[in-house]
Enzyme design. Sequence first.
Site, short mmCIF file in Angstrom:
data_model
loop_
_atom_site.label_atom_id
_atom_site.label_comp_id
_atom_site.label_asym_id
_atom_site.label_seq_id
_atom_site.Cartn_x
_atom_site.Cartn_y
_atom_site.Cartn_z
N HIS A 1 5.92 6.06 -0.92
CA HIS A 1 6.62 4.99 -1.27
C HIS A 1 5.71 3.54 -0.97
O HIS A 1 4.84 3.89 -0.24
CB HIS A 1 7.83 4.82 -0.37
CG HIS A 1 7.58 4.73 1.09
ND1 HIS A 1 7.28 5.72 1.95
CD2 HIS A 1 7.36 3.69 1.88
CE1 HIS A 1 7.10 5.50 2.95
NE2 HIS A 1 7.26 4.16 3.17
N HIS B 1 0.66 -1.15 0.09
CA HIS B 1 0.02 0.02 0.19
C HIS B 1 1.01 1.29 -0.06
O HIS B 1 2.07 1.08 0.36
CB HIS B 1 -0.79 -0.02 1.23
CG HIS B 1 -0.05 0.04 2.58
ND1 HIS B 1 0.39 -1.07 3.23
CD2 HIS B 1 0.55 1.31 3.17
CE1 HIS B 1 1.22 -0.81 4.09
NE2 HIS B 1 1.23 0.63 4.01
#
Length: 183
Positions: A121, A37
């Site tokens: 990220h 995620h």
Amino acid sequence: MLRLFVALALPASLRAEIAGLAGGIPGARWVPPENYHLTLRFIGEIEPWRAQEVDDALAAIRARPFTLRLAGVGTFEKAGRIQSLWVGAERNDALTHLQTKVETALQRVGLAPERKRFSPHVTLARTDRAAPEKLMAFVQAYNLFRATPVEVEHFTLFSSRLGKEASVYTPEVDYDLVARVAA
Ligand code: 2AM
């Protein structure tokens, strides 16, 4: 208490693409692909009543859908050790805008400001027990990685339970991004 964070869930096709990079570094603890995620805001442990306020605040956010392209790989270090290996995202004003809205909404309901600068990220692995040379070689090998772009049409409030092997993340609420935003 609930342990919560706000993130972009990633479609299965994109998770599979990223999973293709994983492996080949002794000592690295690879994140299971179902857990990939992109965090917009880590909230941490909060009381259920406050979680309700967080939900209300997130539901009031108005932002447009956008295209996200994951690209490049990098590391986070702490005290001279490489803690994690991640896939980055191409510069994206809509993503930054959404993250700012989430941050503002959460501060409005009383959460302390996030001090860390937003650095989008997707964590691939925890790497504090892996050899730095292997990690640097991985970064060099995949620096030019570009994933297929995906349309982001909602963001998600996740709960997290710390497990023995990996944390268990559960999507609790999806918040739609809408193309037409009232002026
Ligand atoms: P990370 O992947 O870079 O570790 C759920 O834990 C998500 O919240 C992860 O994506 C994690 O980022 C992020 N996060 C940010 N700050 C955190 C913190 N202090 N503790 C745990 N997770 C944090």
